[in-house]
Design a protein around this motif. Sequence first.
Motif, short mmCIF file in Angstrom:
data_model
loop_
_atom_site.label_atom_id
_atom_site.label_comp_id
_atom_site.label_asym_id
_atom_site.label_seq_id
_atom_site.Cartn_x
_atom_site.Cartn_y
_atom_site.Cartn_z
N ILE A 81 0.86 -1.18 0.00
CA ILE A 81 0.00 0.00 0.00
C ILE A 81 0.90 1.23 0.00
CG2 ILE A 81 -1.78 1.28 1.24
CD1 ILE A 81 -2.58 -1.39 2.56
N VAL A 82 0.76 2.07 -1.00
CA VAL A 82 1.60 3.26 -1.13
C VAL A 82 0.80 4.49 -0.74
CG1 VAL A 82 2.99 4.66 -2.68
CG2 VAL A 82 2.94 2.17 -2.97
N LEU A 83 1.34 5.29 0.17
CA LEU A 83 0.69 6.52 0.61
C LEU A 83 1.45 7.72 0.04
CD1 LEU A 83 -0.04 5.78 4.39
CD2 LEU A 83 -1.30 5.07 2.36
N LYS A 84 0.71 8.67 -0.55
CA LYS A 84 1.30 9.87 -1.11
C LYS A 84 0.55 11.10 -0.63
CE LYS A 84 4.46 7.78 -3.43
NZ LYS A 84 5.84 7.84 -2.88
N VAL A 85 1.29 12.19 -0.47
CA VAL A 85 0.70 13.40 0.12
C VAL A 85 0.09 14.32 -0.92
CG1 VAL A 85 2.76 14.87 0.05
CG2 VAL A 85 1.13 15.11 1.93
N ASN A 86 0.44 14.18 -2.19
CA ASN A 86 -0.15 15.08 -3.18
C ASN A 86 -0.53 14.35 -4.46
OD1 ASN A 86 2.10 15.26 -5.17
ND2 ASN A 86 3.19 16.19 -3.45
N ASN A 87 -1.44 14.96 -5.20
CA ASN A 87 -2.03 14.31 -6.38
C ASN A 87 -1.02 14.10 -7.50
OD1 ASN A 87 -4.63 14.10 -5.28
ND2 ASN A 87 -5.15 16.19 -5.89
N ARG A 88 -0.07 15.00 -7.66
CA ARG A 88 0.89 14.86 -8.75
C ARG A 88 1.75 13.61 -8.56
NH1 ARG A 88 3.43 20.41 -11.07
NH2 ARG A 88 3.97 18.95 -12.71
N CYS A 89 2.13 13.34 -7.31
CA CYS A 89 2.91 12.13 -7.04
C CYS A 89 2.07 10.88 -7.28
CB CYS A 89 3.43 12.14 -5.60
SG CYS A 89 4.74 13.35 -5.32
N ILE A 90 0.81 10.94 -6.90
CA ILE A 90 -0.10 9.81 -7.13
C ILE A 90 -0.23 9.54 -8.63
CG2 ILE A 90 -2.49 9.05 -6.98
CD1 ILE A 90 -2.63 10.45 -4.24
N LEU A 143 -1.35 14.64 6.76
CA LEU A 143 -0.58 14.56 8.00
C LEU A 143 -1.29 15.17 9.20
CD1 LEU A 143 2.92 15.43 6.57
CD2 LEU A 143 2.37 13.32 7.79
N GLU A 144 -2.22 16.09 8.95
CA GLU A 144 -2.87 16.79 10.05
C GLU A 144 -4.03 15.99 10.66
OE1 GLU A 144 -1.41 19.42 11.27
OE2 GLU A 144 0.04 19.09 9.65
N LYS A 145 -4.44 14.94 9.99
CA LYS A 145 -5.53 14.13 10.52
C LYS A 145 -5.00 13.02 11.42
CE LYS A 145 -8.69 14.90 6.63
NZ LYS A 145 -9.47 14.26 5.54
N GLU A 146 -5.77 12.70 12.45
CA GLU A 146 -5.35 11.62 13.35
C GLU A 146 -5.21 10.32 12.58
OE1 GLU A 146 -6.74 9.48 17.52
OE2 GLU A 146 -7.74 11.31 16.83
N ASN A 147 -6.22 10.03 11.74
CA ASN A 147 -6.11 8.93 10.80
C ASN A 147 -5.72 9.54 9.46
OD1 ASN A 147 -6.38 6.76 9.06
ND2 ASN A 147 -8.62 6.80 9.09
N MET A 148 -4.47 9.38 9.07
CA MET A 148 -3.94 10.08 7.90
C MET A 148 -4.70 9.79 6.61
SD MET A 148 0.20 9.93 8.27
CE MET A 148 0.27 8.14 8.18
N THR A 149 -5.32 8.62 6.53
CA THR A 149 -5.98 8.21 5.29
C THR A 149 -7.51 8.27 5.39
OG1 THR A 149 -5.89 5.89 5.98
CG2 THR A 149 -4.08 6.72 4.62
N GLU A 150 -8.01 9.01 6.36
CA GLU A 150 -9.46 9.15 6.55
C GLU A 150 -10.15 9.50 5.22
OE1 GLU A 150 -12.14 12.57 8.61
OE2 GLU A 150 -10.49 11.82 9.84
N PRO A 151 -11.24 8.84 4.87
CA PRO A 151 -12.05 7.95 5.71
C PRO A 151 -11.59 6.49 5.68
CG PRO A 151 -13.16 8.30 3.64
CD PRO A 151 -11.91 9.14 3.59
N LEU A 152 -10.56 6.18 4.89
CA LEU A 152 -10.08 4.80 4.86
C LEU A 152 -9.34 4.47 6.15
CD1 LEU A 152 -8.59 4.60 1.24
CD2 LEU A 152 -10.77 3.69 2.04
N VAL A 153 -9.54 3.27 6.64
CA VAL A 153 -8.79 2.75 7.79
C VAL A 153 -7.91 1.62 7.28
CG1 VAL A 153 -8.93 1.68 10.05
CG2 VAL A 153 -10.65 3.36 9.38
#
Length: 261
Positions: A81-90, A143-153
């Motif tokens: 599972i790859v996590l990215k912070v911005n749309n261009r990287c995705i 990064l500012e959300k407690e669950n970084m991938t909200e709403p996904l867990v």
Amino acid sequence: MDSSPHKLYHVHGFDSRQYLEQYFSDKSDMAFGDDLLTFFIENLIQVFAVGHIKGDILIDLSFGSFVHHLYSACEFFKDIIVLKVNNRCIMELKRWVDERTGAFYWGHTSALLQDIAGKAHDQCQDQEAKLRSAIQHVVKYDLEKENMTEPLVLPPADCVISAWLLGSISKDQDDYIRHLRKFSSLLKPGCHLILIGSLGTTYFTVGKDKFHAFAYDEDFVRKALVGEGFIIDYCKVKERTAVSDLNDYKAVIFIAAHKEK
């Protein structure tokens, strides 16, 4: 308000393709081959070969949209599972995963992997196909959300790899530790974290833009890991060999650690 004159990677965004061209391309004048490609592929092969780091799920929390650090991992994990912070990287990463026209060329890194592992180059396409198949999800995080991938867990991971990210998103020591703690929360107890980073960096350049980096040393990152309940299993540092003014790192570091149960 941040007083730094440099941009922040996770706030301002950047040209992900330009970054790959400058730091990871196969061009003859690319200065960072030994430091950013060879060193990390060698160490990843070594730590995975021991056989302790494996499982069902690996989460990758890394800078930009490079993939070469995941070649070895896909041999030992069912799903990545790859996590990215911005749309261009995705978009950049998905272009490669989906084999779309215009995707960045990574053939030189799969060939490098085969060279280091002592295998024939005719296995390069198989290696890339295996990695594409293993990358099940590319997810945006905040990064500012407690669950970084909200709403996904996300399911808890057997391993988290984070390459060159903590130094670019952290403003100071406290920030680094706060982010490290959040990354750690993605892991199952007793499982593994692999950190890849640059020591002593205060900036990096992408195109015409200069970005902030938090400068830390080996002693700091070791203490940060121990403070968050990790036992360090493996650590290698390589002094800089690249000659370039694109950034000012002093050395590169590779650390594998496991979280105490």
